[in-house]
Write an enzyme that holds these catalytic residues in place. Structure first.
Site, PDB file in Angstrom:
ATOM      1  N   GLU A 193       0.815  -1.222   0.000  1.00  0.00           N
ATOM      2  CA  GLU A 193       0.000   0.000   0.000  1.00  0.00           C
ATOM      3  C   GLU A 193       0.850   1.276   0.000  1.00  0.00           C
ATOM      4  O   GLU A 193       0.637   2.176   0.817  1.00  0.00           O
ATOM      5  CB  GLU A 193      -0.998  -0.035   1.173  1.00  0.00           C
ATOM      6  CG  GLU A 193      -1.910  -1.252   1.070  1.00  0.00           C
ATOM      7  CD  GLU A 193      -2.834  -1.459   2.265  1.00  0.00           C
ATOM      8  OE1 GLU A 193      -2.882  -0.605   3.160  1.00  0.00           O
ATOM      9  OE2 GLU A 193      -3.513  -2.501   2.297  1.00  0.00           O
ATOM     10  N   ASN A 208       2.203  -4.630  -3.407  1.00  0.00           N
ATOM     11  CA  ASN A 208       0.836  -5.121  -3.182  1.00  0.00           C
ATOM     12  C   ASN A 208      -0.050  -3.939  -2.786  1.00  0.00           C
ATOM     13  O   ASN A 208       0.357  -3.096  -1.985  1.00  0.00           O
ATOM     14  CB  ASN A 208       0.927  -6.134  -2.018  1.00  0.00           C
ATOM     15  CG  ASN A 208      -0.343  -6.900  -1.754  1.00  0.00           C
ATOM     16  OD1 ASN A 208      -0.924  -7.487  -2.674  1.00  0.00           O
ATOM     17  ND2 ASN A 208      -0.805  -6.912  -0.511  1.00  0.00           N
ATOM     18  N   HIS A 221     -10.122  -6.235  -2.724  1.00  0.00           N
ATOM     19  CA  HIS A 221     -11.210  -6.049  -1.745  1.00  0.00           C
ATOM     20  C   HIS A 221     -12.345  -5.290  -2.438  1.00  0.00           C
ATOM     21  O   HIS A 221     -12.297  -4.067  -2.572  1.00  0.00           O
ATOM     22  CB  HIS A 221     -10.711  -5.246  -0.531  1.00  0.00           C
ATOM     23  CG  HIS A 221      -9.685  -5.968   0.273  1.00  0.00           C
ATOM     24  ND1 HIS A 221      -9.972  -7.115   0.985  1.00  0.00           N
ATOM     25  CD2 HIS A 221      -8.361  -5.729   0.469  1.00  0.00           C
ATOM     26  CE1 HIS A 221      -8.881  -7.535   1.603  1.00  0.00           C
ATOM     27  NE2 HIS A 221      -7.883  -6.724   1.303  1.00  0.00           N
ATOM     28  N   GLU A 239      -5.803 -10.815  -1.783  1.00  0.00           N
ATOM     29  CA  GLU A 239      -6.663 -10.651  -0.589  1.00  0.00           C
ATOM     30  C   GLU A 239      -8.134 -10.578  -1.008  1.00  0.00           C
ATOM     31  O   GLU A 239      -8.887  -9.717  -0.531  1.00  0.00           O
ATOM     32  CB  GLU A 239      -6.279  -9.368   0.172  1.00  0.00           C
ATOM     33  CG  GLU A 239      -4.808  -9.283   0.528  1.00  0.00           C
ATOM     34  CD  GLU A 239      -4.448  -8.063   1.380  1.00  0.00           C
ATOM     35  OE1 GLU A 239      -5.355  -7.380   1.886  1.00  0.00           O
ATOM     36  OE2 GLU A 239      -3.241  -7.807   1.534  1.00  0.00           O
ATOM     37  N   ASP A 257     -11.896 -10.527  -1.412  1.00  0.00           N
ATOM     38  CA  ASP A 257     -13.199 -10.671  -0.746  1.00  0.00           C
ATOM     39  C   ASP A 257     -14.164  -9.674  -1.385  1.00  0.00           C
ATOM     40  O   ASP A 257     -13.741  -8.681  -1.978  1.00  0.00           O
ATOM     41  CB  ASP A 257     -13.144 -10.538   0.794  1.00  0.00           C
ATOM     42  CG  ASP A 257     -12.452  -9.301   1.326  1.00  0.00           C
ATOM     43  OD1 ASP A 257     -12.349  -8.304   0.575  1.00  0.00           O
ATOM     44  OD2 ASP A 257     -12.036  -9.306   2.502  1.00  0.00           O
TER      45      ASP A 257
HETATM   46  O1  9MR Z   1      -6.919  -9.012   8.084  1.00  0.00           O
HETATM   47  C1  9MR Z   1      -6.196  -8.034   8.775  1.00  0.00           C
HETATM   48  C2  9MR Z   1      -6.950  -7.661  10.042  1.00  0.00           C
HETATM   49  O2  9MR Z   1      -7.033  -8.749  10.928  1.00  0.00           O
HETATM   50  C3  9MR Z   1      -6.264  -6.485  10.699  1.00  0.00           C
HETATM   51  O3  9MR Z   1      -7.027  -6.070  11.805  1.00  0.00           O
HETATM   52  C4  9MR Z   1      -6.101  -5.374   9.695  1.00  0.00           C
HETATM   53  C5  9MR Z   1      -5.436  -4.162  10.269  1.00  0.00           C
HETATM   54  O4  9MR Z   1      -5.289  -3.185   9.299  1.00  0.00           O
HETATM   55  O5  9MR Z   1      -5.346  -5.840   8.595  1.00  0.00           O
HETATM   56  C6  9MR Z   1      -6.017  -6.814   7.907  1.00  0.00           C
HETATM   57  O6  9MR Z   1      -5.383  -7.153   6.719  1.00  0.00           O
HETATM   58  C7  9MR Z   1      -5.141  -6.097   5.780  1.00  0.00           C
HETATM   59  C8  9MR Z   1      -3.903  -6.465   5.006  1.00  0.00           C
HETATM   60  O7  9MR Z   1      -2.851  -6.690   5.884  1.00  0.00           O
HETATM   61  C9  9MR Z   1      -3.559  -5.406   3.990  1.00  0.00           C
HETATM   62  N1  9MR Z   1      -4.656  -5.107   3.144  1.00  0.00           N
HETATM   63  C10 9MR Z   1      -5.915  -4.799   3.806  1.00  0.00           C
HETATM   64  C11 9MR Z   1      -6.274  -5.916   4.779  1.00  0.00           C
HETATM   65  C12 9MR Z   1      -7.616  -5.629   5.426  1.00  0.00           C
HETATM   66  O8  9MR Z   1      -7.533  -4.523   6.267  1.00  0.00           O
END
Ligand code: 9MR
Length: 372
Positions: free
Chosen positions: A185, A226, A262, A291, A293
């Protein structure tokens, strides 16, 4: 997890493995033929052959493998107490990503003190179930330990801290991780650099440095950038395209582009997903859907679930259409453990399995596209 044992074919005696007509004595073959003829003459149906054992349905992971791709799911350590969840995670998917366990706050909670307990647990599970592992993530502005964010750093200090972090983590997982999301990001929606601690202190060169340091520590793991909202062609994906092109021209070891994926039903399906994946492949990098969903406003209706199923199918089809799209990862596979409801209140139902671990229309749609 106990694994289903497959009997070793080589231990089964040859005679029972290959019963052939030629081994049945001639006399009994004649008697069998006579009995069959008698049955037919008497108008009796021949007794049905014993039903062949139902073939086990192919899993998403197995089906994707036939296309030379993986199909995986993220997971997180608190879920490791849920046996039913783990059974599906270990059987249905060919790849996993630790959702949190490899992030900086988890792996280096104090400066220079590394803790791989949680991530090792995920990697051990993956190994026991012959799953590939994506490493996520080395450099990200979020989920950083307090010791890193609660003070200021000179560029030289931060560069040393960053290099040490990256190389210690990558070395620990050398040979165990197929990809690293080296920088996560890094860009804003308009394609400009996100003003993170790393960018502000080190300038844009931190991305190339991070990739080079990771490469020094493991020459075989594929190194990725990513991000989210880069599914289709637009300012953000354009900027990544330009960045990766430049990094490659400069000889920086960037080898993959991770499209998080997402999506949300209320915002529409992104245009040109396949073309977007293809243009990154044309740069000479591989692409992974990292990722995936697809959330919706709750409650979930049959209609919304059907649309969601179509979107999952379209997304998977887009990846299958591009040889260098190497695999797809769900951001966990069940609504039971999705991150969505806590971040987007009133939204959810984003994954192909529901909260009771039952497959939804999306699961069947993905399976159909994979040829199941
Ligand atoms: O799935 C992750 C969640 O459990 C955490 O609380 C969150 C914190 O930002 O991060 C989530 O995963 C993220 C990933 O690392 C990067 N892309 C976005 C995902 C969803 O927030």
């Amino acid at each position: 997890m106990p694994r289903t044992r497959i009997p070793n074919a080589s231990r089964i005696p040859t005679a029972s493995r290959f019963p052939t007509a030629s081994r049945i004595p001639a006399a009994s073959r004649i008697l069998t033929a006579l009995a069959a003829a008698a049955c037919l003459t008497a108008g009796l149906a021949a007794a049905p052959a014993p039903a062949a054992a139902e073939p086990r349905p192919r899993t998403l992971g197995e089906l994707a493998k036939k296309h030379h791709k993986y199909f995986g799911s993220a997971t997180d350590n608190p879920e490791f107490t849920d046996a039913a969840y783990l059974k599906l995670l270990g059987s249905e998917f060919g790849q996993t990503t630790p959702g949190n366990a490899m992030k900086w706050y988890a792996t280096e909670p104090e400066r220079g003190v590394f803790d791989f307990t949680a991530a090792d647990e995920v990697v051990a599970f993956a190994k026991a179930h012959r799953q590939k592992v994506r490493g996520h993530t080395l450099v990200w502005h979020s989920q950083l330990p307090a010791w890193l964010t609660e003070r200021t750093w000179t560029a030289d200090e931060l560069r040393a801290v960053l290099k040490h972090h990256i190389q210690t983590v990558v070395r620990h997982y050398k040979g165990k991780v197929i990809h690293w999301d080296v920088v996560n990001e890094a860009l804003n929606e308009d394609g400009t650099y996100r003003e993170t601690l790393f960018y502000k202190t080190l300038g844009p060169g931190y991305i190339a440095d991070a990739l080079r340091w990771a490469h020094e520590a493991d020459r075989h793991a594929k190194l990725y950038l990513n991000d989210y909202n880069v599914d289709g062609i637009g300012p953000k994906s354009d900027a990544y395209h330009a960045l990766i092109k430049q990094l490659k021209a400069d000889g920086v070891p960037v080898e993959g582009f991770g499209i998080q994926g997402h999506l949300a039903l209320q915002y529409g399906f992104p245009a040109d997903v396949r073309q977007n994946i293809q243009r990154f492949a044309d740069l000479g990098v591989e692409v992974a859907i990292t990722e995936l969903d697809i959330r919706m406003n709750l409650p979930a209706t049959q209609e919304k679930l059907a649309t969601q199923a179509t979107w999952y199918a379209d997304y998977v089809r887009a990846c299958l259409a591009v040889e260098k799209c190497v695999g797809i990862t769900l951001w966990d596979y069940t609504d039971k453990y999705s991150w969505i409801p806590s971040v987007f209140p009133g939204e959810g139902a984003a994954l192909p399995y529901d909260e009771d671990l039952r497959p939804k229309p999306a699961y069947h749609a993905i399976k159909a596209v994979l040829g199941g």
